[in-house]
Scaffold this motif. Sequence first.
Motif: not given
Length: 113
Positions: A47, A53-56
Amino acid sequence: MESASVWLLVFFLFIMIRTYFSVKNIFYSNKKIQENISYIFTDEKICMEGETFSEDFTWNSVYKVNENKEWFLIYHNAQTMNMVPKKYFTKEQLSELRDIIRKNNVKAKLRNH
């Protein structure tokens, strides 16, 4: 023969200068890579969270991982990677991350300690 050596040196300098400016342009044109990024590593995924932004992504989507003295380089493909600084990890956390990488059968070059 000396002329060929001079041209080889000029060509090498051209490539180095061109690479420098290309990387600089990429860095300044991508606001996402300029942000402070936090990482959370689990057995299933990575993660990432920045300021905007956030992204996995899952471990099975990782192309490879290289570890050097100061960084984990997590490659998404042959050209794109995340550079994760090791200075923010405890020794136990470094060991745990290496174990997670191994458990997920990611192609990796890891240090022993």
